[in-house]
Design an enzyme around this catalytic site. Structure first.
Site, PDB file in Angstrom:
ATOM      1  N   HIS A 163      43.656  34.946  35.797  1.00  0.00           N
ATOM      2  CA  HIS A 163      43.977  36.018  37.151  1.00  0.00           C
ATOM      3  C   HIS A 163      44.369  37.351  36.476  1.00  0.00           C
ATOM      4  CE1 HIS A 163      45.907  37.887  40.615  1.00  0.00           C
ATOM      5  NE2 HIS A 163      45.300  37.044  41.410  1.00  0.00           N
TER       6      HIS A 163
ATOM      7  N   GLU B   1      37.859  39.851  41.373  1.00  0.00           N
ATOM      8  CA  GLU B   1      38.955  40.498  41.965  1.00  0.00           C
ATOM      9  C   GLU B   1      39.152  41.817  41.370  1.00  0.00           C
ATOM     10  OE1 GLU B   1      41.537  36.982  43.827  1.00  0.00           O
ATOM     11  OE2 GLU B   1      42.182  37.647  41.893  1.00  0.00           O
TER      12      GLU B   1
HETATM   13  P1  13P Z   1      45.737  39.921  47.864  1.00  0.00           P
HETATM   14  O1  13P Z   1      44.859  39.018  48.881  1.00  0.00           O
HETATM   15  O2  13P Z   1      47.172  39.816  48.166  1.00  0.00           O
HETATM   16  O3  13P Z   1      45.236  41.268  47.762  1.00  0.00           O
HETATM   17  O4  13P Z   1      45.621  39.192  46.235  1.00  0.00           O
HETATM   18  C1  13P Z   1      44.159  38.702  46.069  1.00  0.00           C
HETATM   19  C2  13P Z   1      44.656  38.046  44.722  1.00  0.00           C
HETATM   20  O5  13P Z   1      45.017  38.288  43.646  1.00  0.00           O
HETATM   21  C3  13P Z   1      44.095  36.516  44.822  1.00  0.00           C
HETATM   22  O6  13P Z   1      44.218  35.734  43.686  1.00  0.00           O
END
Ligand code: 13P
Length: 249
Positions: free
Chosen positions: A95, A167
């Site tokens: 992540h 992401e």
């Molecule tokens: P948010 O949905 O709070 O933007 O976070 C996304 C995330 O990092 C999921 O792993």
């Protein structure tokens, strides 16, 4: 057709009691939902409580991180083997918050993915560019590097055991969601890079999910994109109503 995965990354939120309370409210709201896979990723300490609470449902439970070794002198770490023993079926790897704040490297991500697969855990591998990288036209080179490194020595035969979460870091917790088109284009690029590592056939089966400010209001537009195979949800997954609305997109 790839089945979608809608996953809740609770990050450092929810004690065991709060996790139990979430599941008891959430379960009836998604009763009968069978279109997509659903998974919850609580902090380590709340995994057993979450597993007990989801018993008898199809909701899977996973961890937000792991170590690549089975055991050893690694203070503060937890192995895939240990996660599997308590009943986890999945793990999030790489992540951006781990890359940014805890020194997670591309090499570490690859070791963790290989470790997870070897120990029978399914994995969500996260990739994504920073705002400055997008602004400087570096998005593709960042994604190429992250995907290529993550999938080193990974077999296409394992493609149903992992997925990639795109992401974009600028969209995480900022309320700025990538438009469905931006996300879909990045997913196509990621699939192309994955094909170089695991082969075109396997890459066609690979789920590429999206994360970054997914909310009930934008879930339908994002999930309707053929290239978006699910969502990894942070903030909006903390409230059962809001996460159920996303699952029921
Ligand atoms: P948010 O949905 O709070 O933007 O976070 C996304 C995330 O990092 C999921 O792993």
């Amino acid at each position: 057709m790839r089945r979608k995965l809608i996953a809740a990354n609770w990050k450092m939120y929810k004690t065991p009691d709060q996790a139990r309370a979430f599941v008891s409210e959430f379960k009836p709201m998604i009763a009968g939902h069978d279109r997509d896979d659903t998974a919850l990723f609580p902090p380590f300490i709340s995994i057993p409580a979450t597993l007990e609470a989801v018993a008898g449902t199809k909701i899977e439970v996973g961890a937000q991180n792991m170590h690549w070794e089975k055991q050893g002198a690694y203070t503060g770490e937890v192995s895939a083997d240990m996660l599997k023993c308590v009943g986890c079926t999945q793990v999030i790897i790489g992540h951006s918050e781990r890359r940014q704040y805890f020194g997670e490297t591309d090499i570490g991500v690859n070791r963790k993915l290989r470790g997870a697969l070897a120990d029978g855990l399914k994995a969500i591998v996260c990739v994504g560019e920073l705002f400055e990288e997008r602004e400087s036209g570096l998005t593709e080179s960042i994604l190429r590097r992250q995907v290529g490194a993550a999938l080193r020595e990974i077999s296409g035969a394992d493609v149903d055991k992992f997925c990639i979460a795109y992401e974009p870091v600028w969209a995480i917790g900022t309320g700025k969601t990538a438009t469905p088109e931006i996300a879909a284009n990045a997913h196509i690029f990621i699939r192309g890079e994955a094909a170089k590592a695991i082969g075109a056939d396997a890459a066609r089966k690979l789920r590429v999910i999206y994360g970054g400010s997914v909310k009930p209001e934008n879930a339908h537009a994002l999930m309707s994109q053929e290239e978006i195979d699910g969502a990894l949800v942070g903030g909006a997954s903390l409230d059962p109503k809001s996460f159920a609305a996303i699952v029921n997109w």
